[in-house]
Motif scaffolding. Structure first.
Motif, PDB file in Angstrom:
ATOM      1  N   LEU A 157       0.830  -1.204   0.000  1.00 48.67           N
ATOM      2  CA  LEU A 157       0.000   0.000   0.000  1.00 48.67           C
ATOM      3  C   LEU A 157       0.868   1.258   0.000  1.00 48.67           C
ATOM      4  O   LEU A 157       0.620   2.207  -0.754  1.00 48.67           O
ATOM      5  CB  LEU A 157      -0.933  -0.006   1.212  1.00 48.67           C
ATOM      6  CG  LEU A 157      -1.868   1.202   1.358  1.00 48.67           C
ATOM      7  CD1 LEU A 157      -2.778   1.325   0.154  1.00 48.67           C
ATOM      8  CD2 LEU A 157      -2.682   1.087   2.646  1.00 48.67           C
ATOM      9  N   ARG A 158       1.880   1.269   0.851  1.00 48.28           N
ATOM     10  CA  ARG A 158       2.745   2.459   0.905  1.00 48.28           C
ATOM     11  C   ARG A 158       3.528   2.627  -0.398  1.00 48.28           C
ATOM     12  O   ARG A 158       3.729   3.759  -0.857  1.00 48.28           O
ATOM     13  CB  ARG A 158       3.703   2.342   2.099  1.00 48.28           C
ATOM     14  CG  ARG A 158       4.633   3.553   2.266  1.00 48.28           C
ATOM     15  CD  ARG A 158       3.867   4.852   2.374  1.00 48.28           C
ATOM     16  NE  ARG A 158       4.763   5.992   2.567  1.00 48.28           N
ATOM     17  CZ  ARG A 158       4.469   7.233   2.209  1.00 48.28           C
ATOM     18  NH1 ARG A 158       3.296   7.512   1.648  1.00 48.28           N
ATOM     19  NH2 ARG A 158       5.325   8.218   2.419  1.00 48.28           N
ATOM     20  N   ARG A 159       3.933   1.526  -1.009  1.00 47.72           N
ATOM     21  CA  ARG A 159       4.646   1.601  -2.295  1.00 47.72           C
ATOM     22  C   ARG A 159       3.750   2.254  -3.355  1.00 47.72           C
ATOM     23  O   ARG A 159       4.168   3.179  -4.052  1.00 47.72           O
ATOM     24  CB  ARG A 159       5.039   0.182  -2.732  1.00 47.72           C
ATOM     25  CG  ARG A 159       5.726   0.072  -4.084  1.00 47.72           C
ATOM     26  CD  ARG A 159       7.148   0.548  -4.024  1.00 47.72           C
ATOM     27  NE  ARG A 159       7.934   0.066  -5.166  1.00 47.72           N
ATOM     28  CZ  ARG A 159       9.207   0.350  -5.354  1.00 47.72           C
ATOM     29  NH1 ARG A 159       9.848   1.106  -4.481  1.00 47.72           N
ATOM     30  NH2 ARG A 159       9.865  -0.111  -6.401  1.00 47.72           N
ATOM     31  N   LEU A 160       2.518   1.797  -3.452  1.00 46.06           N
ATOM     32  CA  LEU A 160       1.578   2.351  -4.435  1.00 46.06           C
ATOM     33  C   LEU A 160       1.257   3.809  -4.092  1.00 46.06           C
ATOM     34  O   LEU A 160       1.134   4.656  -4.990  1.00 46.06           O
ATOM     35  CB  LEU A 160       0.290   1.523  -4.452  1.00 46.06           C
ATOM     36  CG  LEU A 160       0.435   0.040  -4.836  1.00 46.06           C
ATOM     37  CD1 LEU A 160      -0.917  -0.661  -4.754  1.00 46.06           C
ATOM     38  CD2 LEU A 160       1.025  -0.114  -6.227  1.00 46.06           C
ATOM     39  N   ASP A 189      -9.521   9.375  14.770  1.00 46.03           N
ATOM     40  CA  ASP A 189     -10.800   8.811  15.197  1.00 46.03           C
ATOM     41  C   ASP A 189     -11.519   8.051  14.083  1.00 46.03           C
ATOM     42  O   ASP A 189     -12.328   7.164  14.364  1.00 46.03           O
ATOM     43  CB  ASP A 189     -11.719   9.925  15.722  1.00 46.03           C
ATOM     44  CG  ASP A 189     -11.175  10.554  17.000  1.00 46.03           C
ATOM     45  OD1 ASP A 189     -10.400   9.869  17.699  1.00 46.03           O
ATOM     46  OD2 ASP A 189     -11.500  11.727  17.268  1.00 46.03           O
ATOM     47  N   HIS A 190     -11.253   8.398  12.842  1.00 51.18           N
ATOM     48  CA  HIS A 190     -11.963   7.777  11.718  1.00 51.18           C
ATOM     49  C   HIS A 190     -11.021   7.024  10.774  1.00 51.18           C
ATOM     50  O   HIS A 190     -11.324   6.837   9.607  1.00 51.18           O
ATOM     51  CB  HIS A 190     -12.726   8.851  10.922  1.00 51.18           C
ATOM     52  CG  HIS A 190     -13.729   9.584  11.733  1.00 51.18           C
ATOM     53  ND1 HIS A 190     -13.454  10.813  12.311  1.00 51.18           N
ATOM     54  CD2 HIS A 190     -15.005   9.262  12.106  1.00 51.18           C
ATOM     55  CE1 HIS A 190     -14.514  11.230  12.984  1.00 51.18           C
ATOM     56  NE2 HIS A 190     -15.477  10.306  12.885  1.00 51.18           N
ATOM     57  N   ILE A 191      -9.896   6.599  11.302  1.00 50.53           N
ATOM     58  CA  ILE A 191      -8.882   6.004  10.420  1.00 50.53           C
ATOM     59  C   ILE A 191      -9.363   4.708   9.773  1.00 50.53           C
ATOM     60  O   ILE A 191      -9.061   4.423   8.618  1.00 50.53           O
ATOM     61  CB  ILE A 191      -7.541   5.787  11.174  1.00 50.53           C
ATOM     62  CG1 ILE A 191      -6.448   5.439  10.158  1.00 50.53           C
ATOM     63  CG2 ILE A 191      -7.673   4.725  12.263  1.00 50.53           C
ATOM     64  CD1 ILE A 191      -5.050   5.546  10.710  1.00 50.53           C
ATOM     65  N   LEU A 213      -4.423  -0.760  17.220  1.00 48.85           N
ATOM     66  CA  LEU A 213      -3.111  -0.685  16.573  1.00 48.85           C
ATOM     67  C   LEU A 213      -3.143  -0.051  15.179  1.00 48.85           C
ATOM     68  O   LEU A 213      -2.086   0.244  14.612  1.00 48.85           O
ATOM     69  CB  LEU A 213      -2.512  -2.102  16.443  1.00 48.85           C
ATOM     70  CG  LEU A 213      -2.132  -2.821  17.736  1.00 48.85           C
ATOM     71  CD1 LEU A 213      -1.749  -4.267  17.435  1.00 48.85           C
ATOM     72  CD2 LEU A 213      -0.968  -2.101  18.415  1.00 48.85           C
ATOM     73  N   LEU A 214      -4.324   0.145  14.626  1.00 48.92           N
ATOM     74  CA  LEU A 214      -4.411   0.572  13.226  1.00 48.92           C
ATOM     75  C   LEU A 214      -3.723   1.911  13.002  1.00 48.92           C
ATOM     76  O   LEU A 214      -2.963   2.077  12.032  1.00 48.92           O
ATOM     77  CB  LEU A 214      -5.875   0.643  12.791  1.00 48.92           C
ATOM     78  CG  LEU A 214      -6.112   0.986  11.313  1.00 48.92           C
ATOM     79  CD1 LEU A 214      -5.428  -0.025  10.406  1.00 48.92           C
ATOM     80  CD2 LEU A 214      -7.611   1.041  11.004  1.00 48.92           C
ATOM     81  N   THR A 239      -0.338   2.419  10.692  1.00 47.60           N
ATOM     82  CA  THR A 239      -0.451   3.315   9.539  1.00 47.60           C
ATOM     83  C   THR A 239       0.546   4.459   9.645  1.00 47.60           C
ATOM     84  O   THR A 239       1.197   4.837   8.664  1.00 47.60           O
ATOM     85  CB  THR A 239      -1.881   3.886   9.446  1.00 47.60           C
ATOM     86  OG1 THR A 239      -2.823   2.820   9.449  1.00 47.60           O
ATOM     87  CG2 THR A 239      -2.059   4.708   8.177  1.00 47.60           C
ATOM     88  N   GLU A 240       0.697   5.001  10.844  1.00 51.61           N
ATOM     89  CA  GLU A 240       1.650   6.090  11.079  1.00 51.61           C
ATOM     90  C   GLU A 240       3.083   5.644  10.769  1.00 51.61           C
ATOM     91  O   GLU A 240       3.866   6.393  10.177  1.00 51.61           O
ATOM     92  CB  GLU A 240       1.541   6.552  12.527  1.00 51.61           C
ATOM     93  CG  GLU A 240       2.448   7.726  12.865  1.00 51.61           C
ATOM     94  CD  GLU A 240       2.380   8.095  14.339  1.00 51.61           C
ATOM     95  OE1 GLU A 240       2.383   9.300  14.642  1.00 51.61           O
ATOM     96  OE2 GLU A 240       2.318   7.167  15.188  1.00 51.61           O
TER      97      GLU A 240
END
Length: 611
Positions: free
Chosen positions: A36-39, A92-94, A130-131, A135-136
């Protein structure tokens, strides 16, 4: 950033997962987030342009797909205003925002995350709290191709898969092949076509039926690009494992390949490219793995389609399906009159000799050799692969052999071409260097026989090795030392590997020792065979059967005869036998002298203790 630093960084995400995830499940989170980060990074520079184009075409009521692909400059796009960095701005909405971001990708990319079952992991990470943290972590690393190229990225994925496989006791070798083995195979595949491949604008196709994460296809593309930047290699593949397929598909997307050419599913039971033919092919199929799961479909194709299907020559035993992949590749070769094909496949030792005359394995070898399809077989060092330490071999198969190779097969023993890896990676303890790969490529490309000269000093320590082509001069031995020569490259006629298995019968006798004669039909008046005395002999195809029988059998059993109806033709390739060098044992005098010295030392020690 190199792939080792990257894999170390990504691996640090495991610290966040520890406790909430089992170690064997880390990959279910880390691999899709890496993709995902690559794209995300690839699309960053064209984000504004894509969003403007999407809004304009939506307002005009037009299908935006083609316009968005052009705007992104890639074979994929994303229509969300979000990216990973913006996602972490709304803690809050991640979860909802991440779902929306994934759904805004073009269909090919959405399929990648479905294969990863990424939505399941988003739910679990969200419940564990943990999401946002994960993601961070990924939003802070630059995975753009300018920062880490496709080659390094591929190595990083392979490193991660290997680690996860070790943790879950899976076999990482099912997912990828060591890069130096791929480089060797690619060299061998292209070396005879260098002149053609350097022409401007040349386009060729390459196929891997066991694509894994796409390593073989990627290395082939890199090789051709280095040879001719104007050349184009169109890549095709099929992969059974969903995670590997997802990574391969993502890699192909970023390379600008048509991802419709990468198909998910079992190659043997459900051919994803049923009518396609290719210029080049590469494969490292699972060997020593049974094919019972697909036996019904494979046998049906073999019996109903014969040579019109993929498995006409024969079927190997169910315990090892690697030869089925070789047959599959044969069916994908372009006809010789249309330019032909060449492929390389990694196999273990079993396909060289397993199965007697008439068996499925022997019939497959017979088909290959009688149709003059095998160019070369190269023996690799042991301990080269991540999941096995056994001997492996690269087969180079082609229906467009150069004139000098017609009717002949080259065997190269590269088992001594290795250096130790800095640390063991699973079963992998050895690697081939660039020099080793170049030497094997040279031997294959020049199609010559040769020997390996090993130089020893006066103390018997190896100090040098050198490949010597036939007609060349071996190195001079140092004072007190010696040079040992062993075969390195040998060339044989196809017929040299064939033989006839003849059935030798001897007469049945009654209690009095009299011959038992037949009483009916064709056997009337003829001696009957005694099943308990029946034997078989293998006669080389190059030798007359009657001559062999008169020389080897009749002097020992004058009453024997050959049952012609039971004669079968077989083929085997006893690779090791052709490179075996007999070393005579030391003389008894030398052994006695050594024993006398040892005995004297022991006697002196005992006397010293007794004093």
């Amino acid at each position: 950033m190199n792939y080792q630093n990257l894999s170390s960084f990504i691996w640090s995400v495991a610290d966040l997962l520890r406790g909430d995830y089992r170690q064997s499940d880390y990959g279910k989170v880390i691999l899709p987030f890496t993709v995902l980060r690559r794209l995300d990074c690839v699309l960053e520079s064209t984000k504004a342009k894509v969003l403007a184009e999407f809004a304009a075409k939506k307002k005009a009521g037009l299908n935006p797909d083609a316009f968005l692909l052009r705007a992104s400059g890639q074979s994929f796009y994303n229509t969300s205003e979000l990216d990973l960095r913006k996602l972490i701005g709304d803690q809050d909405h991640i979860s909802q925002n991440l779902y929306a971001y994934i759904q805004a990708f073009s269909p090919a990319v959405r399929d990648i995350f479905e294969r990863f079952s990424f939505s399941t992991q988003i739910d679990k990470l969200s419940k564990c709290g943990l999401l946002y943290l994960v993601t961070e972590k990924f939003a802070g690393v630059d995975l753009h191709p300018d920062a880490i190229d496709n080659h390094e990225m591929g190595l990083a994925f392979e490193e991660l898969i290997r680690k996860f496989a070790e943790l879950s006791n899976e076999t990482a070798g099912e997912h990828f092949t060591p890069r130096e083995v791929i480089r060797l195979m690619v060299n061998l595949l292209f070396v005879e076509d260098d002149e053609v491949l350097t022409k401007p604008g040349v386009v060729r196709t390459i196929y891997d039926p066991t694509a894994g994460t796409g390593g073989m296809l990627s290395v082939a593309g890199e090789h051709l690009a280095a040879l001719n930047p104007q050349a184009r290699l169109t890549m095709f593949g099929q992969e059974l494992n969903d995670e590997s397929y997802a990574i391969c598909k993502a890699d192909m997307l970023i390379k600008g390949q048509d991802v419709a050419n990468i198909v998910a599913g079992n190659t043997l039971s459900d051919d994803g490219h049923p009518h396609a033919k290719f210029d080049y092919m590469l494969s490292n199929p699972p060997f020593g793995v049974e094919w019972k799961k697909v036996e019904k479909e494979v046998r049906k194709e073999h019996e109903s389609q014969g040579f019109n299907g993929r498995f006409g020559p024969g079927l190997p035993r169910v315990s090892d399906g690697s030869l089925l992949f070789l047959l599959h590749l044969l069916s994908k070769m372009r006809p010789a009159q249309e330019g032909g094909s060449r492929f390389g496949i990694v196999l273990n030792g079993s396909p060289l000799f397993t199965g007697g005359a008439g068996s499925g394995e022997s019939e497959i070898r017979r088909y290959l050799l009688e149709n003059d399809l095998v160019e070369a077989i190269i023996g690799l060092p042991t301990d080269m692969f991540y999941n096995t330490g056994i001997s492996t071999y690269v087969w180079i198969v082609s229906n467009r052999k150069p004139v000098e190779r017609k009717g002949r097969v080259q065997l190269i023993d590269a088992s001594s071409f290795w250096q130790r890896t800095r640390k063991s990676l699973g079963s992998k303890r050895k690697e081939m260097t660039d020099a080793h790969i170049a030497e094997v490529t040279r031997l294959f490309g020049s199609f010559v026989e040769g020997q390996l000269a090993t130089v020893f000093d006066g103390e018997g320590k190896e100090i040098a090795r050198e490949a010597v082509q036939d007609g060349g001069k071996p190195p001079i031995a140092p004072e007190g030392g010696n040079v040992k020569l062993a075969p390195l490259s040998r060339i044989f006629s196809n017929e040299a590997f064939g033989y006839r298995t003849i059935t030798v019968e001897r007469p049945l006798r009654d209690e009095k020792g009299e011959l038992v004669l037949g009483t009916k039909g064709k056997q009337k008046g003829k001696p009957q065979a005694d099943p308990s005395l029946r034997d078989t002999e293998n006669v080389p195809l190059s030798e007359d059967v009657d001559t062999y029988f008169s020389r080897e059998v009749l002097p020992h059993t004058p009453d024997a005869w050959i049952d012609e109806e039971k004669t079968k033709i077989g083929y085997e390739i006893p690779f090791s036998r052709h490179f075996y060098v007999f070393e005579p044992p030391r003389s008894l005098a030398e052994i006695d002298a050594d024993l006398a010295q040892v005995t004297a030392r022991i006697k002196a020690m005992i006397e010293g203790l007794a004093a």
